[in-house]
Design a protein around this motif. Structure first.
Motif, PDB file in Angstrom:
ATOM      1  N   GLU A  50       3.029  16.229   3.561  1.00 25.63           N
ATOM      2  CA  GLU A  50       4.092  16.263   4.565  1.00 25.63           C
ATOM      3  C   GLU A  50       5.408  15.713   4.026  1.00 25.63           C
ATOM      4  O   GLU A  50       6.467  16.280   4.258  1.00 25.63           O
ATOM      5  N   GLU A  51       5.358  14.582   3.311  1.00 23.43           N
ATOM      6  CA  GLU A  51       6.573  13.898   2.873  1.00 23.43           C
ATOM      7  C   GLU A  51       7.156  14.450   1.574  1.00 23.43           C
ATOM      8  O   GLU A  51       8.368  14.479   1.400  1.00 23.43           O
ATOM      9  N   LEU A  52       6.266  14.835   0.626  1.00 26.87           N
ATOM     10  CA  LEU A  52       6.739  15.169  -0.724  1.00 26.87           C
ATOM     11  C   LEU A  52       6.307  16.552  -1.217  1.00 26.87           C
ATOM     12  O   LEU A  52       6.643  16.930  -2.335  1.00 26.87           O
ATOM     13  N   ASN A  53       5.492  17.275  -0.424  1.00 26.23           N
ATOM     14  CA  ASN A  53       5.045  18.618  -0.820  1.00 26.23           C
ATOM     15  C   ASN A  53       4.133  18.604  -2.047  1.00 26.23           C
ATOM     16  O   ASN A  53       4.150  19.519  -2.851  1.00 26.23           O
ATOM     17  N   ILE A  54       3.330  17.533  -2.192  1.00 25.27           N
ATOM     18  CA  ILE A  54       2.444  17.445  -3.355  1.00 25.27           C
ATOM     19  C   ILE A  54       1.010  17.133  -2.941  1.00 25.27           C
ATOM     20  O   ILE A  54       0.771  16.484  -1.926  1.00 25.27           O
ATOM     21  N   GLY A  55       0.072  17.591  -3.773  1.00 24.09           N
ATOM     22  CA  GLY A  55      -1.326  17.210  -3.674  1.00 24.09           C
ATOM     23  C   GLY A  55      -1.628  16.276  -4.826  1.00 24.09           C
ATOM     24  O   GLY A  55      -1.085  16.438  -5.924  1.00 24.09           O
ATOM     25  N   VAL A  56      -2.474  15.279  -4.592  1.00 25.81           N
ATOM     26  CA  VAL A  56      -2.780  14.297  -5.633  1.00 25.81           C
ATOM     27  C   VAL A  56      -4.277  14.165  -5.851  1.00 25.81           C
ATOM     28  O   VAL A  56      -5.081  14.474  -4.971  1.00 25.81           O
ATOM     29  N   THR A  57      -4.620  13.690  -7.032  1.00 20.96           N
ATOM     30  CA  THR A  57      -5.981  13.308  -7.371  1.00 20.96           C
ATOM     31  C   THR A  57      -5.994  11.786  -7.449  1.00 20.96           C
ATOM     32  O   THR A  57      -5.177  11.201  -8.169  1.00 20.96           O
ATOM     33  N   VAL A  58      -6.890  11.160  -6.690  1.00 21.70           N
ATOM     34  CA  VAL A  58      -6.989   9.700  -6.682  1.00 21.70           C
ATOM     35  C   VAL A  58      -7.859   9.263  -7.847  1.00 21.70           C
ATOM     36  O   VAL A  58      -8.982   9.749  -8.012  1.00 21.70           O
ATOM     37  N   SER A  59      -7.335   8.340  -8.672  1.00 23.05           N
ATOM     38  CA  SER A  59      -8.138   7.831  -9.779  1.00 23.05           C
ATOM     39  C   SER A  59      -8.817   6.513  -9.420  1.00 23.05           C
ATOM     40  O   SER A  59      -9.921   6.247  -9.860  1.00 23.05           O
ATOM     41  N   ARG A  60      -8.157   5.696  -8.608  1.00 27.98           N
ATOM     42  CA  ARG A  60      -8.786   4.442  -8.180  1.00 27.98           C
ATOM     43  C   ARG A  60      -8.015   3.839  -7.009  1.00 27.98           C
ATOM     44  O   ARG A  60      -6.837   4.120  -6.814  1.00 27.98           O
ATOM     45  N   ALA A  61      -8.720   3.008  -6.255  1.00 34.51           N
ATOM     46  CA  ALA A  61      -8.098   2.273  -5.152  1.00 34.51           C
ATOM     47  C   ALA A  61      -7.846   0.842  -5.613  1.00 34.51           C
ATOM     48  O   ALA A  61      -8.620   0.288  -6.397  1.00 34.51           O
ATOM     49  N   LEU A  62      -6.753   0.261  -5.124  1.00 33.96           N
ATOM     50  CA  LEU A  62      -6.491  -1.160  -5.348  1.00 33.96           C
ATOM     51  C   LEU A  62      -6.830  -1.894  -4.046  1.00 33.96           C
ATOM     52  O   LEU A  62      -7.038  -1.268  -3.002  1.00 33.96           O
ATOM     53  N   SER A  63      -6.858  -3.203  -4.098  1.00 33.66           N
ATOM     54  CA  SER A  63      -7.196  -3.989  -2.912  1.00 33.66           C
ATOM     55  C   SER A  63      -6.134  -3.835  -1.831  1.00 33.66           C
ATOM     56  O   SER A  63      -4.938  -3.833  -2.145  1.00 33.66           O
ATOM     57  N   PRO A  64      -6.554  -3.745  -0.571  1.00 31.53           N
ATOM     58  CA  PRO A  64      -5.581  -3.673   0.526  1.00 31.53           C
ATOM     59  C   PRO A  64      -4.718  -4.935   0.575  1.00 31.53           C
ATOM     60  O   PRO A  64      -5.153  -6.021   0.166  1.00 31.53           O
ATOM     61  N   VAL A  65      -3.494  -4.779   1.080  1.00 30.70           N
ATOM     62  CA  VAL A  65      -2.537  -5.876   1.201  1.00 30.70           C
ATOM     63  C   VAL A  65      -2.025  -5.889   2.630  1.00 30.70           C
ATOM     64  O   VAL A  65      -1.651  -4.841   3.158  1.00 30.70           O
ATOM     65  N   THR A  66      -2.012  -7.065   3.269  1.00 39.61           N
ATOM     66  CA  THR A  66      -1.500  -7.180   4.635  1.00 39.61           C
ATOM     67  C   THR A  66      -0.219  -7.994   4.617  1.00 39.61           C
ATOM     68  O   THR A  66      -0.130  -9.032   3.954  1.00 39.61           O
ATOM     69  N   HIS A  67       0.797  -7.493   5.344  1.00 34.40           N
ATOM     70  CA  HIS A  67       2.089  -8.177   5.429  1.00 34.40           C
ATOM     71  C   HIS A  67       2.538  -8.214   6.880  1.00 34.40           C
ATOM     72  O   HIS A  67       2.462  -7.218   7.591  1.00 34.40           O
ATOM     73  N   GLY A  68       3.028  -9.361   7.311  1.00 35.97           N
ATOM     74  CA  GLY A  68       3.542  -9.503   8.671  1.00 35.97           C
ATOM     75  C   GLY A  68       5.052  -9.363   8.710  1.00 35.97           C
ATOM     76  O   GLY A  68       5.762 -10.198   8.144  1.00 35.97           O
ATOM     77  N   TYR A  69       5.535  -8.289   9.311  1.00 38.68           N
ATOM     78  CA  TYR A  69       6.963  -8.144   9.602  1.00 38.68           C
ATOM     79  C   TYR A  69       7.209  -8.789  10.962  1.00 38.68           C
ATOM     80  O   TYR A  69       6.260  -9.171  11.654  1.00 38.68           O
ATOM     81  N   THR A  70       8.466  -8.912  11.389  1.00 39.11           N
ATOM     82  CA  THR A  70       8.744  -9.555  12.677  1.00 39.11           C
ATOM     83  C   THR A  70       8.184  -8.759  13.855  1.00 39.11           C
ATOM     84  O   THR A  70       7.731  -9.331  14.828  1.00 39.11           O
ATOM     85  N   ASP A  71       8.187  -7.420  13.749  1.00 35.58           N
ATOM     86  CA  ASP A  71       7.763  -6.593  14.877  1.00 35.58           C
ATOM     87  C   ASP A  71       6.345  -6.037  14.765  1.00 35.58           C
ATOM     88  O   ASP A  71       5.811  -5.508  15.733  1.00 35.58           O
ATOM     89  N   CYS A  72       5.750  -6.122  13.581  1.00 34.38           N
ATOM     90  CA  CYS A  72       4.395  -5.580  13.404  1.00 34.38           C
ATOM     91  C   CYS A  72       3.757  -6.163  12.153  1.00 34.38           C
ATOM     92  O   CYS A  72       4.421  -6.773  11.328  1.00 34.38           O
ATOM     93  N   THR A  73       2.459  -5.931  12.043  1.00 38.66           N
ATOM     94  CA  THR A  73       1.716  -6.286  10.837  1.00 38.66           C
ATOM     95  C   THR A  73       1.278  -4.983  10.192  1.00 38.66           C
ATOM     96  O   THR A  73       0.838  -4.064  10.882  1.00 38.66           O
ATOM     97  N   VAL A  74       1.430  -4.896   8.872  1.00 38.36           N
ATOM     98  CA  VAL A  74       1.073  -3.690   8.137  1.00 38.36           C
ATOM     99  C   VAL A  74       0.007  -4.034   7.104  1.00 38.36           C
ATOM    100  O   VAL A  74       0.156  -5.003   6.357  1.00 38.36           O
ATOM    101  N   THR A  75      -1.072  -3.256   7.079  1.00 34.30           N
ATOM    102  CA  THR A  75      -2.038  -3.347   5.991  1.00 34.30           C
ATOM    103  C   THR A  75      -1.883  -2.082   5.166  1.00 34.30           C
ATOM    104  O   THR A  75      -2.006  -0.978   5.684  1.00 34.30           O
ATOM    105  N   LEU A  76      -1.558  -2.271   3.891  1.00 32.18           N
ATOM    106  CA  LEU A  76      -1.391  -1.163   2.955  1.00 32.18           C
ATOM    107  C   LEU A  76      -2.680  -0.952   2.170  1.00 32.18           C
ATOM    108  O   LEU A  76      -3.275  -1.918   1.687  1.00 32.18           O
ATOM    109  N   TYR A  77      -3.061   0.317   2.027  1.00 37.06           N
ATOM    110  CA  TYR A  77      -4.224   0.701   1.237  1.00 37.06           C
ATOM    111  C   TYR A  77      -3.705   1.496   0.043  1.00 37.06           C
ATOM    112  O   TYR A  77      -3.428   2.691   0.169  1.00 37.06           O
ATOM    113  N   PRO A  78      -3.516   0.833  -1.116  1.00 40.52           N
ATOM    114  CA  PRO A  78      -2.925   1.516  -2.273  1.00 40.52           C
ATOM    115  C   PRO A  78      -3.955   2.290  -3.102  1.00 40.52           C
ATOM    116  O   PRO A  78      -5.078   1.822  -3.319  1.00 40.52           O
ATOM    117  N   PHE A  79      -3.525   3.462  -3.548  1.00 38.76           N
ATOM    118  CA  PHE A  79      -4.342   4.319  -4.407  1.00 38.76           C
ATOM    119  C   PHE A  79      -3.519   4.735  -5.614  1.00 38.76           C
ATOM    120  O   PHE A  79      -2.381   5.172  -5.464  1.00 38.76           O
TER     121      PHE A  79
END
Length: 136
Positions: A59-88
């Motif tokens: 949707e954002e970049l018009n690309i398909g990717v192959t995942v090689s590995r996942a990294l550990s999730p990271v949680t960050h608290g912004y003033t209006d919400c909390t975000v947990t990122l799942y990096p690949f």
């Protein structure tokens, strides 16, 4: 009265091409305008993190990717919400980058990533990724 902040679960792609890594700059109309991030997006109900990553990158970049590995999730608290990122860590397998939401993208060597003005939630992802990269 305690009001709990919204907790958003988001995928992000650390896209490698040879010795370079893709960073995307958020547009002026997005939250956290002009900050840099690893592209991705919110995980929909019933969707796996990897399914979300594939959908969002198309949707954002018009690309398909192959995942090689996942990294550990990271949680960050912004003033209006909390975000947990799942990096690949990924590579592009189809499509050419077309920016549908972001203002810009750049390909940088891993050690150049910290020079960008990252969204706060992405900062620990950059640091974690750098610990996994073997210098040239």
């Amino acid at each position: 009265m305690i009001i709990s902040k919204k907790h958003i679960h988001v995928t992000c792609a650390i896209i490698e091409r040879g010795s370079l890594v893709l960073a995307a700059q958020r547009s002026a109309t997005m939250s956290l305008p002009h900050k840099w991030e690893f592209p991705g997006g919110k995980i929909d109900t019933g969707e796996s993190a990897e399914e979300c990553l594939q959908r969002e990158l198309m949707e954002e970049l018009n690309i398909g990717v192959t995942v090689s590995r996942a990294l550990s999730p990271v949680t960050h608290g912004y003033t209006d919400c909390t975000v947990t990122l799942y990096p690949f860590v990924c590579t592009i397998h189809s499509g050419e980058i077309i920016l549908h939401e972001h203002a810009a993208v750049v390909w940088l060597k891993a050690d150049e990533l910290p020079t960008l003005d990252w969204a706060a939630a992405d900062v620990p992802v950059v640091a974690m990724y750098l610990t996994t990269v073997i210098p040239d």
